[in-house]
Structure formats: structure tokens, C-alpha cells
Design an enzyme around this catalytic site. Sequence first.
Site, PDB file in Angstrom:
ATOM      1  N   THR A 156       3.302  -0.825   8.620  1.00  0.00           N
ATOM      2  CA  THR A 156       3.913  -1.624   9.688  1.00  0.00           C
ATOM      3  C   THR A 156       4.235  -3.054   9.277  1.00  0.00           C
ATOM      4  OG1 THR A 156       1.710  -2.307  10.394  1.00  0.00           O
ATOM      5  CG2 THR A 156       2.650  -0.358  11.490  1.00  0.00           C
ATOM      6  N   GLY A 157       3.606  -3.525   8.227  1.00  0.00           N
ATOM      7  CA  GLY A 157       3.682  -4.951   7.854  1.00  0.00           C
ATOM      8  C   GLY A 157       2.575  -5.765   8.519  1.00  0.00           C
ATOM      9  N   HIS A 204      10.359 -29.391  12.834  1.00  0.00           N
ATOM     10  CA  HIS A 204       9.450 -28.266  12.568  1.00  0.00           C
ATOM     11  C   HIS A 204       8.273 -28.670  11.691  1.00  0.00           C
ATOM     12  CE1 HIS A 204      12.459 -25.864  14.482  1.00  0.00           C
ATOM     13  NE2 HIS A 204      13.371 -26.319  13.623  1.00  0.00           N
ATOM     14  N   HIS A 228      12.233 -22.338  10.326  1.00  0.00           N
ATOM     15  CA  HIS A 228      11.354 -23.043  11.264  1.00  0.00           C
ATOM     16  C   HIS A 228       9.876 -23.027  10.873  1.00  0.00           C
ATOM     17  CE1 HIS A 228      14.255 -22.972  14.967  1.00  0.00           C
ATOM     18  NE2 HIS A 228      14.830 -23.444  13.868  1.00  0.00           N
ATOM     19  N   CYS A 258       3.398  -2.702   3.959  1.00  0.00           N
ATOM     20  CA  CYS A 258       2.481  -1.603   4.297  1.00  0.00           C
ATOM     21  C   CYS A 258       3.234  -0.730   5.299  1.00  0.00           C
ATOM     22  CB  CYS A 258       1.138  -2.130   4.812  1.00  0.00           C
ATOM     23  SG  CYS A 258       1.179  -3.012   6.386  1.00  0.00           S
ATOM     24  N   ASP A 267       0.872  -1.174   0.000  1.00  0.00           N
ATOM     25  CA  ASP A 267       0.000   0.000   0.000  1.00  0.00           C
ATOM     26  C   ASP A 267       0.910   1.226   0.000  1.00  0.00           C
ATOM     27  OD1 ASP A 267       0.850   0.447   2.618  1.00  0.00           O
ATOM     28  OD2 ASP A 267      -1.162   0.429   3.487  1.00  0.00           O
TER      29      ASP A 267
HETATM   30  C1  RB5 Z   1      -1.946   3.006   6.307  1.00  0.00           C
HETATM   31  O1  RB5 Z   1      -1.958   4.272   6.870  1.00  0.00           O
HETATM   32  C2  RB5 Z   1      -1.536   1.984   7.352  1.00  0.00           C
HETATM   33  O2  RB5 Z   1      -2.574   1.773   8.225  1.00  0.00           O
HETATM   34  C3  RB5 Z   1      -1.136   0.704   6.658  1.00  0.00           C
HETATM   35  O3  RB5 Z   1      -0.076   0.945   5.799  1.00  0.00           O
HETATM   36  C4  RB5 Z   1      -0.639  -0.438   7.560  1.00  0.00           C
HETATM   37  O4  RB5 Z   1       0.379  -0.012   8.397  1.00  0.00           O
HETATM   38  C5  RB5 Z   1      -1.650  -1.227   8.232  1.00  0.00           C
HETATM   39  O5  RB5 Z   1      -1.349  -2.174   8.944  1.00  0.00           O
END
Ligand code: RB5
Length: 151
Positions: free
Chosen positions: A66-67, A132, A97, A64, A7
Site C-alpha cells: 500500500t505504501g 511552507h 509544499h 510495499c 517488500d
Molecule cells: C505485505 O503483505 C503488506 O502488508 C505490505 O506490503 C504493506 O502493504 C504494508 O503496509
Amino acid sequence: MIAIGCDHGGLNIKNAVIDYFNEKGVAYRDFGCDSPQSVDYPIYAYQVATAVANGDADCGIICCGTGIGVSMVANKVKGVRAAVVTDAFCAEMTRRHNDANVLCMGGRVIDESTAVKLADIFLNTEYEGGRHAKRVQMITDIENGNFMIKS
Ligand code: RB5
């Protein structure tokens, strides 16, 4: 072939990984997005995860902010084991693993060079199997609704 997507929050690190793929001649398919304009991450995460689950892609990378959001989406797709990774140790261990098949990273958590390093480790580390395998099979059993805890 590697499926890759993001994103707006992960665009910077996705582009860095794509530059690295182009340099190394790694085959990939980019599912977008392509601009910093705000978009909904489930659209991109779902497409990458589905490509992996279908066998169209060998594995996936989704970015994104945070991932985390993209990993939540990807892990809803049957057959996907997505891991949010922020350091080299976890990039290696989730392959060795967990047999993770989707790498999730955050463009607001790590910088471009770290993203490239983690992608490189993830793509070049083999699953160990052995002890594993039983645990990864348990994940699959939970996914398929036939997990039994034996006492
Ligand atoms: C977008 O602002 C943010 O929420 C998205 O990139 C992501 O971090 C969601 O988990």
C-alpha cells in the site's frame, strides 16, 4: 543518488522504477528485496530512510503493498519526511509544499506505469520554501521535541 527499496508487495513497481532509472541513467542504490517471497517491510524501509537521513542518498523511494507500512517506518527516522502518494497532484505537492524526501508507493494500489510517472514527478519537482518553510520547520521541531504552540 537515490535510495530505493521494497517488500514483496512493492517489488513490481520498484522494478519498473529501476528500469526507468537505468534507461535515464539515474544513479540509485537498491536496498532490496529482490524476490516475490514474503519479507518484512521495516527492514527495507529503514535502510532506505537511514540512507536519506545520513545524507548518503539525496532522496528515497520505498514500495510495499500500500505504501503505508513503509511510510510509517520511514517517518520514524529523524530527518525523513515520507509521503504516501497515489496520484500526480500529490506527488508534485508533497515536494513543493512538504519538501518530502521519501516517496512511498503501493504495488497493490497503482500500476507500474503510474509508479514511474509519480517517481518522475517527485524527483523533478522543487520545494517552494517561502511560507511552507515555517511549517516544515514545525515538523522538524516536533521531531526534535521542541515544538511550542504560541497563542
Ligand atoms: C505485505 O503483505 C503488506 O502488508 C505490505 O506490503 C504493506 O502493504 C504494508 O503496509
